[in-house]
Design an enzyme around this catalytic site. Structure first.
Site, short mmCIF file in Angstrom:
data_model
loop_
_atom_site.label_atom_id
_atom_site.label_comp_id
_atom_site.label_asym_id
_atom_site.label_seq_id
_atom_site.Cartn_x
_atom_site.Cartn_y
_atom_site.Cartn_z
N SER A 70 11.11 74.92 108.38
CA SER A 70 12.22 75.86 108.53
C SER A 70 11.79 77.29 108.30
O SER A 70 10.99 77.57 107.38
CB SER A 70 13.34 75.52 107.55
OG SER A 70 14.36 76.51 107.57
N GLU A 99 13.57 79.38 106.98
CA GLU A 99 14.13 79.79 105.69
C GLU A 99 13.06 79.85 104.61
O GLU A 99 13.22 80.55 103.61
CB GLU A 99 15.23 78.82 105.27
CG GLU A 99 16.51 78.90 106.08
CD GLU A 99 17.31 80.16 105.80
OE1 GLU A 99 17.28 80.65 104.65
OE2 GLU A 99 17.98 80.66 106.73
N TYR A 126 17.55 74.76 99.58
CA TYR A 126 17.10 74.17 100.84
C TYR A 126 15.70 74.68 101.21
O TYR A 126 14.80 73.90 101.56
CB TYR A 126 18.09 74.53 101.95
CG TYR A 126 17.62 74.21 103.35
CD1 TYR A 126 17.75 72.91 103.86
CD2 TYR A 126 17.05 75.19 104.16
CE1 TYR A 126 17.32 72.61 105.15
CE2 TYR A 126 16.61 74.89 105.45
CZ TYR A 126 16.75 73.60 105.93
OH TYR A 126 16.32 73.31 107.20
#
Length: 326
Positions: free
Chosen positions: A127, A129, A151
């Protein structure tokens, strides 16, 4: 020539369904996993018309024996790990479950691959992120991780685990570090679907207000059906490696909202409420990507820009709710 076998962990999600469709088109036998096995919600597979072509197995990521049993039954050539909690916002509410499903689950899968007597090729869905704030610099495969949510922390740990198993045990294991990618299969808890659905209802006469949090954040939004092609290509290379997958173009959420409402002939400021209750404890301000390596090595490039993505989402939303009427 023997058919290749693919096992897609998380096949019922957006990416899993599109990947299953892609692999079936390439002649693969496709298995998918879900915690609920044969009772899994297969709406996405049904939407794509492939529900009866994918064999569903029950698998629990936090149970190593469950994983080994499925791998032994299926005997896959390729495993695509797309499963796990996928919401940044929800990870603040459920940090332990997020960690277990993403970080622990990935290690359990890697162990199953390591212990298998087959030369399995393994793809892990990373990801963007993980990068956190890059101070305006576009992230590539060498950019350090500075995660800013439970996450992202879990995804970073999972990505490092993949690299460690690749180096320590010689596994063919790759991570695709995907930036935001959307489609009509997105659940309505994702902000892009929330925006498009509300704009379409408002254009059809609803007097509702669209509540959003921080609209100054900037992201790179692409088209999910294109992104799963990059996953497949990663596992066809001679050597395993990690790749940033993105369009290379970033806009703000405010611009995303503006384009969406313009496409339905409405002024977004008349219909949007900024709601402080929707702000997250921490937030990545700018997500900017450099996908040059994917273009150079995989021959993969995004062909749909954000305006194309929004137009496709609006078309799908209108067809979903009220046919072709405008």
């Amino acid at each position: 020539m023997t058919q290749k076998r693919a096992l897609i962990c998380g096949v019922t999600g957006q990416d899993g369904a599109y990947l299953a469709q892609l692999l079936l088109g390439k002649g693969y036998q496709v298995w998918g996993t879900s915690r609920k096995g044969q009772t899994a919600r297969i709406a996405n597979l049904a939407t794509l018309g492939i529900a009866d072509q994918v064999q569903i197995e029950s698998m629990v990521l936090v149970d190593p024996q469950s994983i080994r049993d499925v791998v032994e039954r299926v005997q896959p050539d390729e495993i695509y790990h797309l499963a796990g909690q996928s919401s940044v916002g929800l990870s603040f509410q459920e940090p332990r479950e997020t960690w277990e499903g993403i970080a622990t689950g990935t290690v359990n899968l890697l162990e199953a691959v390591r212990l298998s007597d087959r030369p399995i090729r393994f793809y892990h869905a990373g990801s963007s992120e993980c990068f956190g704030d890059t101070q305006g610099e576009c992230a590539d495969e060498t950019t350090p991780f500075r995660p800013k949510s439970p996450y992202a922390v879990a995804k970073a740990a999972a990505t490092w685990s993949v690299a460690t198993y690749r180096e320590a045990y010689g596994l063919y294991a790759c991570t695709g570090i995907l930036f935001n990618h959307e489609s009509p299969l997105r659940p309505d808890r994702f902000v892009t679907r929330k925006i498009v659905a509300a704009a379409c209802r408002i254009a059809a006469g609803s007097d509702e207000k669209l509540h959003l949090g921080n609209v100054s954040i900037q992201r790179d939004w692409g088209w999910a059906p294109e992104y799963v092609e990059s996953m497949y290509r990663m596992l066809q290379q001679e050597n395993p490696d990690d790749y940033v997958i993105a369009t290379g173009h970033t806009i703000s959420l405010e611009q995303f909202v503006g384009i969406t409402f313009t496409n339905v002939d409405r002024q977004w400021r008349e219909h949007v409420v900024i709601d402080n209750d929707l702000l997250r404890p921490t937030e990545v301000a700018v997500g900017c990507a450099n996908p040059a390596k994917a273009a150079r090595v995989l021959g993969w490039r995004a062909t749909s820009g954000v305006k194309d993505v929004i137009a496709k989402l609006i078309t799908a939303e209108r067809e979903r709710d009220w046919g072709d009427s405008r």
